[in-house]
Design a protein around this motif. Sequence first.
Motif, short mmCIF file in Angstrom:
data_model
loop_
_atom_site.label_atom_id
_atom_site.label_comp_id
_atom_site.label_asym_id
_atom_site.label_seq_id
_atom_site.Cartn_x
_atom_site.Cartn_y
_atom_site.Cartn_z
N LEU C 122 51.34 51.40 27.79
CA LEU C 122 49.94 51.29 28.17
C LEU C 122 49.77 50.33 29.34
O LEU C 122 49.07 50.62 30.32
CB LEU C 122 49.13 50.79 26.96
CG LEU C 122 47.63 50.92 27.10
CD1 LEU C 122 47.26 52.38 27.26
CD2 LEU C 122 46.93 50.33 25.88
N GLY C 123 50.45 49.21 29.23
CA GLY C 123 50.38 48.22 30.30
C GLY C 123 50.87 48.79 31.62
O GLY C 123 50.29 48.56 32.68
N ALA C 124 51.95 49.58 31.54
CA ALA C 124 52.51 50.16 32.75
C ALA C 124 51.53 51.11 33.42
O ALA C 124 51.47 51.21 34.64
CB ALA C 124 53.81 50.90 32.41
N VAL C 125 50.76 51.82 32.59
CA VAL C 125 49.83 52.78 33.15
C VAL C 125 48.61 52.08 33.75
O VAL C 125 48.14 52.43 34.83
CB VAL C 125 49.38 53.78 32.06
CG1 VAL C 125 48.27 54.67 32.58
CG2 VAL C 125 50.56 54.62 31.60
N LEU C 126 48.14 51.07 33.05
CA LEU C 126 46.91 50.41 33.50
C LEU C 126 47.15 49.44 34.65
O LEU C 126 46.27 49.20 35.46
CB LEU C 126 46.26 49.67 32.33
CG LEU C 126 45.77 50.57 31.20
CD1 LEU C 126 45.21 49.73 30.06
CD2 LEU C 126 44.70 51.51 31.73
N ARG C 127 48.37 48.88 34.70
CA ARG C 127 48.72 47.92 35.76
C ARG C 127 47.70 46.82 35.91
O ARG C 127 47.19 46.56 36.99
CB ARG C 127 48.90 48.64 37.10
CG ARG C 127 50.16 49.46 37.11
CD ARG C 127 50.70 49.68 38.50
NE ARG C 127 51.94 50.43 38.40
CZ ARG C 127 52.51 51.08 39.39
NH1 ARG C 127 51.94 51.07 40.59
NH2 ARG C 127 53.63 51.73 39.22
N GLY C 128 47.43 46.15 34.77
CA GLY C 128 46.53 45.00 34.82
C GLY C 128 47.19 43.83 35.51
O GLY C 128 48.34 43.91 35.94
N SER C 129 46.47 42.71 35.58
CA SER C 129 47.01 41.58 36.33
C SER C 129 48.25 41.00 35.68
O SER C 129 49.18 40.59 36.35
CB SER C 129 45.94 40.51 36.49
OG SER C 129 45.44 40.16 35.21
N LYS C 130 48.27 40.99 34.33
CA LYS C 130 49.45 40.44 33.66
C LYS C 130 50.68 41.27 33.98
O LYS C 130 51.76 40.75 34.26
CB LYS C 130 49.19 40.42 32.14
CG LYS C 130 50.36 39.83 31.36
CD LYS C 130 49.95 39.49 29.92
CE LYS C 130 51.20 39.11 29.13
NZ LYS C 130 51.29 39.71 27.81
N THR C 131 50.51 42.60 33.92
CA THR C 131 51.61 43.49 34.23
C THR C 131 52.11 43.26 35.65
O THR C 131 53.32 43.13 35.89
CB THR C 131 51.19 44.96 34.09
OG1 THR C 131 50.65 45.16 32.79
CG2 THR C 131 52.34 45.89 34.32
N MET C 132 51.18 43.20 36.59
CA MET C 132 51.59 43.06 37.98
C MET C 132 52.31 41.73 38.19
O MET C 132 53.28 41.65 38.93
CB MET C 132 50.36 43.14 38.90
CG MET C 132 49.70 44.50 38.92
SD MET C 132 50.90 45.86 39.07
CE MET C 132 51.27 45.79 40.81
#
Lengths: 300, 408, 266
Positions: C122-132
Motif C-alpha cells: 500500500l505504501g509503495a502505491v501511495l508513495r506518501g512522505s514516509k515512503t519517499m
Amino acid sequence: MEYFLELSCSGLVRASIYALIALGYTMVYGIIQLINFAHGEIYMIGAFVALIVSGVLTIYGFSGFSILVLAGLIAVIYAAAYGYTLEKIAYRPLRNAPRLSPLISAIGMSLFLQNYVLLAQTPDFLPFPALIPDFAFMEPIAHIMGSPELVILVTSAISMVALTVLIKYTRIGKAMRATQQDMTMARLVGVNVDNVISMTFIIGSVLAAIGGVLVGSYIGQINFYIGFMAGVKAFTAAVLGGIGNIPGAVLGALVLGLTEAYAAGYISSAYEDVFAFGVLVLILILRPSGLLGKAVKLKV
Amino acid sequence: MVDNVKQSVLVALWFVFLTFPLMVVKVNTLNNIVEWRWMNMLWVAIGAFVLSIVWRWAMARRQLKNKKAEIGEEELTQAGLWQRSTEDPKIFKPVLTVIALVTLVFPLVVDIYQTNIMVLALIFVVLGLGLNVTVGLAGLLDLGYVAFFAVGAYTYGVLNSFFGFGFWISLPIGGLMGALFGIALGFPILRLRGDYLAIVTLGFGSIAKIVIENWEEVFNGAKGIANIPRPGFFGAEMSITSATVYTYYLMILMVVFAIFITNRLKDSRIGRAWMALREDEIACVAMGVDMARTKLGAYAFGAFWAGLAGVIFAARNTYINPNSFTFMESAIVLSIVVMGGMGSIVGVIIAALVLILTPEYLRAFAEYRMLMFGAVMVLMMIFRPEGLIANVRRKYAGRKVVTEDANV
Amino acid sequence: MSEMKDKLLEVNGLTMDFGGLRAVDTVSLNVCAGEIVALIGPNGAGKTTFFNCVTGIYKPTKGDVLVHPPEKKTQKINGFKSNRVTTIGMARTFQNIRLFQNMTVLENVMIGRHCRTTTSILGAVLRGSKTMRQERETVEKSYDLLEKVGLVKDADEFAKNLPYGAQRRLEIARAMATDPFLLLLDEPAAGMNPQETKDLDELIVRIRDMEKISILLIEHDMKLVMNISDRIYVMEYGKEIAQGAPMDIRNNPKVIEAYLGEESDA
C-alpha cells in the motif's frame, strides 16, 4: 466381493496405462530435469495414427489381427518419430537455458500438437475400432475381466519387463543410466549424450503409443484432448512414485489407478479427476520426492 | 548456403513423412472411404522447407549472439530501442498523446461489435498485468491463474443470482475474494520451486474448474449462470450499446489504474524484494527478506487483479459457465506475459492486444489461434527469451560522486 | 588470553548430521566484539556447513548457537530462518557468489536495506512522505556502501556484467547494507589475484575499524588469514582441531598435518 474384483481389475487397467505413459515422463525428467508437457500429446498421436491406419486397412479389406499388428506397429514408429522431432526442435536448443524456458516451450508444444491434430483431423470424438479380439477362454470371467483388459495388462507387463531389461542389461541402457547420473562425466567418457537423450524420448514415446493404441481400442473413441488428462494423471503417478525413478513410476501408477477405481466405484465418479489432481497437489506439498525418491539436500 | 538447402530438403521430406497420416489421410467411417488430401502434403513440404531455411539462419544468429555474450562483447542487456525511445521526451510525449487520443475516441468511431472485442482484449491486458507481477517480477510460475479469474466471475454471478448484488458492489468483493484465494492457495506451496510449483498450480486451476462444474447448488454446474447485469450508471437503464461503451471506458480506467500501480510497485521496496526472490531465493532470504510474506503478497496481488477482471468478464458476457475457465486461458495469459517480456508492462500490453485481437481481426486465422500460441511460446523461448521488451532497470538519481579513488 | 570482550556469537558443541554423514562434529566457536576471527581447514572440512548452521540455512542436529546482540537480549537461534538471523544482525556472503544477476549493482545493495525498512504494498502505491523518505535513505545508504567497496561508478550496471572480484565486493556491500554487527564472509578472496586480495585485506580491516562490524571468515588464502585475523579456528573432517592466535596456529603440528598430509615437509 465380485464388485471389488471388478473394480480391482478396472484399477489395474488404469494403472497399466498410466504406467506406460508415466515411464516416459519419469525417464525424461530423470535425464534432463524437464517435465515434458507434450508427452500426453504423443500418447494421443499414437492413438490417432493407429485409428487412421486401421481405418484405411479396414476399408481396403484387411482383417482382424493383421490390422491390430500393423496399426500398432505404425503407431509406435510414428510416436517415436514425433518424440524425436519434439526433442530436437523444442528442447535441445534450450538445453542450457534457465529452467523456466524449456518448461514454457513444453507447454507451447503441448498446445501446438493438440491443435495440430484438431485442425488436421477433427475436433469431434472419433470412433476407434475394437482391435482386440475376444478370446474364448476369457468367457467364464468376462464379467470381471474381459479380453481387452487381459491384453492391456499383459502388453503393459511385457513392455515394462522389456524396458527393465533394456535399462539394466544393454549398452544403451548403461549409457542412459550414466547420463542420468552425471551428464558431463558421461560425455567425457565418450557417451553421445545427444543420442542418449533422443533415445530416451523415443523409448518413452513408444511406450506411450502402446498405451494410446490399447486405450483407443478399449474405450472405443478418442479425440485430440485425451492427451491432456491422461498426461496429468500419468504425471501424477510418476511424481507419486518419485520422479526420475522407473520402478517408482510403476508403483505410483498402481497406487493411483487402484485408488481411483475404488474411489469412483465406492464413493462417486463425478469427482474422479479432482481426486487425481488432489493427490498430485498433496504429494508435491507434503513429500515432493515421492514414495521411492530420495530427498535432495540443497547445496548452498 | 547450398548445405542449408540440402539439409532443408531433407527436413521437408522428414516432415512430409511425419505429418502424412494426420495431414493427408482422413478416414470417413460413415461412408467408408478414405480421403487423400494430397494438397496438404505439398503445403507441408513447402512450409517445412522454407521454415527450415529460416530456422537455420535464425539459429546461426542465435549461436553468434550467445558466443559474443560468452566473451563479454556488447549485445547483452544493452538498452534497447524501446528504452531509448521512452527516455527521449521528444518521441515519448507525442506518441503517448496519440495513443491516448485513439484510446478515448475508439468506441465513438467503431461499431459496438469492435468495442466489445476491445473490452475482452483489455480484460486480458489486466490479467496479463496481474500475472506479470506474480510470474514476471516474482518468478512464481503460476499455471492455474485462471482459477482466480473464475473466482472473480463466479463471485459476481453467485452474489447476483442469490442475493441480487449489483456490479459495483460485486467488483471490490470479487477482487478481494481473488486476493484471499491467492493467499489461501499460495500458502501451502511456499516451499515449492520451478517445475513442481508449475504443476501444483496447474492442479489448482483444474480442480477449480471441476469443482465449479460439479457443485450444482452453488455454481449451477455446466449450465452456468445467466442474466448477469452489465455495469450500471447510478441505476440508470442503459441500452446494450451504451452499456458496452460504458464498460469500455471502465476497462480503460482499470488498465490505467493497473499500469499505475504496477509501475509504482516495480520501483519500490516490495518490487525489488520480488525480483530478488526470483533471482536467487536463498540469497534473498539471507539478506533479510521474509519469503512467506513476500511470496504471499505476490500471489495475492496477482490474484486480486484476476478477480477484478473476472467480475468485468461476467458483466461483459452476462453469462458465465465453466468452459471459459480452462487451462487454455491460463496458457494464454502466460503466453502474454512471456511474450511481453517478464516484468515489462508495455510489453505485456502489446502482447495481450496482439494475442487477443489478431484472431478477431484476421478471421481466417481464428482457428489457428491456439496453434500459433503454442508455436509462439516455443519460438520466443528459443530466440527471444527476454520477451518483446527486454528487462530495463531503473537508474536512481543519487549522489554519483565519482572521485578519482575508484579503486578501493 | 585477551581481555574479556563482549561475546557476539557463541557456538557450543555444534553438530550437523545429514542422514548418516556427520558433517560437523561438536564444534565450538566464539566471536567477540571488534574481532576478526578466521575459520580455516582443508576442503570438505565442514566450514561452509558450519556457516550454514549458524546463519539459518540448516537446523543443527545438536548444540547451541547463541547470539548476543549489543545492548539486546541474548537469543538462541537454532533453526531460525535465515532472514530472521539477518534481522537480528548477522549477515553473510556466499562461497559461490549469489548475486541478483538481472538487477543493478545499486539494487543488489538496496535489497540489503529491506529488513531495515517498512514500506508495504500500500505504501509503495501511495508513495506518501514516509515512503519517499525511506526510499531516499535507502538509495543514499546504498551509494555510501558502494563507495566503501569502490563500486560507485558501476552502480547502474547489471550485477552479472561485473568482473569476478567486483562481484565479491558487491556481495560484501550487500551484506553490510543489512546493518549487521557481525559479518560472516565465506571465502571472500576466492579467485582473486594478489593485488585484489591485498585490497580485500584492507577493506575487511576497515570494516572492522570504521564500521565497527566484527568479522567471521572462512578462507583458504593463508596470507590474508595470517595478516588480519585476531584468532583462528581450524577444522578437519568436521571436527575442530586447533584454535588460537595466528602465530600458534602457524606452528601447530596438527594443523600442518591436516593441510599437508602425513609427511609434513616444508
